[in-house]
Motif scaffolding. Sequence first.
Motif, PDB file in Angstrom:
ATOM      1  N   UNK A   4       0.932  -1.388  -0.068  1.00  0.00           N
ATOM      2  CA  UNK A   4       0.078  -0.078  -0.069  1.00  0.00           C
ATOM      3  C   UNK A   4       0.817   1.308  -0.066  1.00  0.00           C
ATOM      4  N   UNK A   5       2.112   1.176   0.908  1.00  0.00           N
ATOM      5  CA  UNK A   5       2.759   2.449   0.981  1.00  0.00           C
ATOM      6  C   UNK A   5       3.420   2.340  -0.391  1.00  0.00           C
ATOM      7  N   UNK A   6       4.040   1.662  -1.094  1.00  0.00           N
ATOM      8  CA  UNK A   6       4.672   1.580  -2.289  1.00  0.00           C
ATOM      9  C   UNK A   6       3.671   2.126  -3.489  1.00  0.00           C
ATOM     10  N   UNK A   7       2.685   1.791  -3.414  1.00  0.00           N
ATOM     11  CA  UNK A   7       1.562   2.050  -4.691  1.00  0.00           C
ATOM     12  C   UNK A   7       1.228   3.617  -4.311  1.00  0.00           C
ATOM     13  N   UNK A   8       1.136   4.013  -2.992  1.00  0.00           N
ATOM     14  CA  UNK A   8       0.526   5.370  -2.695  1.00  0.00           C
ATOM     15  C   UNK A   8       1.887   6.288  -3.225  1.00  0.00           C
ATOM     16  N   UNK A   9       2.952   5.824  -2.937  1.00  0.00           N
ATOM     17  CA  UNK A   9       4.458   6.653  -3.244  1.00  0.00           C
ATOM     18  C   UNK A   9       4.424   6.729  -4.844  1.00  0.00           C
ATOM     19  N   UNK A  56       1.991   6.370  -7.026  1.00  0.00           N
ATOM     20  CA  UNK A  56       0.851   7.382  -7.546  1.00  0.00           C
ATOM     21  C   UNK A  56       1.210   8.746  -7.267  1.00  0.00           C
ATOM     22  N   UNK A  57       1.650   9.185  -5.934  1.00  0.00           N
ATOM     23  CA  UNK A  57       1.815  10.370  -5.603  1.00  0.00           C
ATOM     24  C   UNK A  57       2.997  11.201  -6.686  1.00  0.00           C
ATOM     25  N   UNK A  58       3.878  10.080  -6.930  1.00  0.00           N
ATOM     26  CA  UNK A  58       5.004  10.945  -7.978  1.00  0.00           C
ATOM     27  C   UNK A  58       4.502  10.973  -9.299  1.00  0.00           C
ATOM     28  N   UNK A 109       4.266  14.409 -11.342  1.00  0.00           N
ATOM     29  CA  UNK A 109       4.622  14.765 -12.687  1.00  0.00           C
ATOM     30  C   UNK A 109       3.661  15.123 -13.606  1.00  0.00           C
ATOM     31  N   UNK A 110       2.608  14.525 -13.616  1.00  0.00           N
ATOM     32  CA  UNK A 110       1.442  14.657 -14.558  1.00  0.00           C
ATOM     33  C   UNK A 110       0.966  16.112 -14.343  1.00  0.00           C
ATOM     34  N   UNK A 111       0.908  16.538 -13.202  1.00  0.00           N
ATOM     35  CA  UNK A 111       0.074  17.726 -12.930  1.00  0.00           C
ATOM     36  C   UNK A 111       1.237  18.908 -13.153  1.00  0.00           C
ATOM     37  N   UNK A 112       2.381  18.723 -12.954  1.00  0.00           N
ATOM     38  CA  UNK A 112       3.498  19.676 -13.188  1.00  0.00           C
ATOM     39  C   UNK A 112       3.610  20.122 -14.616  1.00  0.00           C
ATOM     40  N   UNK A 113       3.627  18.718 -15.461  1.00  0.00           N
ATOM     41  CA  UNK A 113       3.783  18.965 -16.964  1.00  0.00           C
ATOM     42  C   UNK A 113       2.553  19.450 -17.443  1.00  0.00           C
ATOM     43  N   UNK A 114       1.349  19.147 -17.125  1.00  0.00           N
ATOM     44  CA  UNK A 114       0.164  20.017 -17.647  1.00  0.00           C
ATOM     45  C   UNK A 114      -0.243  21.319 -17.197  1.00  0.00           C
ATOM     46  N   UNK A 115       0.334  21.632 -15.978  1.00  0.00           N
ATOM     47  CA  UNK A 115       0.249  23.066 -15.347  1.00  0.00           C
ATOM     48  C   UNK A 115       0.910  23.837 -16.161  1.00  0.00           C
ATOM     49  N   UNK A 116       2.211  23.667 -16.727  1.00  0.00           N
ATOM     50  CA  UNK A 116       2.911  24.440 -17.543  1.00  0.00           C
ATOM     51  C   UNK A 116       2.310  24.640 -19.048  1.00  0.00           C
ATOM     52  N   UNK A 117       1.682  23.458 -19.571  1.00  0.00           N
ATOM     53  CA  UNK A 117       0.904  23.504 -20.867  1.00  0.00           C
ATOM     54  C   UNK A 117      -0.455  24.528 -20.843  1.00  0.00           C
TER      55      UNK A 117
END
Length: 109
Positions: A58-63, A65-67, A71-79
């Motif tokens: 659970x900890x590994x999957x949560x980590x 997903x967070x990463x 990355x996804x939100x940072x990439x598309x925030x710039x777009x």
Amino acid sequence: MKQKLLNISRILLVVLFISYYGGSTFFLHTHETPNGLITHSHPFKTGHTHSQAGFETIHLLSTILFIVYSIFSFKYTKVLYRILHSAKNLLYIHLDLTSNPLRAPPFTA
């Protein structure tokens, strides 16, 4: 065919988002372990337990997903930022609801 596959992909992504959001919102619970409290969410029956390997998974999957989401939100925030600031014909409406702009300011003697 490509358009049909794109439409199906859109629907599946919406279903995936709703199921993830619903699962993380409606099934939040806490376990007390010798190492401390662990709070996570997933559909469950009352009184269930996890093994140490389950907690680590659970900890590994949560980590992960967070990463990925970071990355996804940072990439598309710039777009999105580029799209909004490259638009030339945006209409800005300013409403001043606090006073009448044609009225003189108050005067006290």
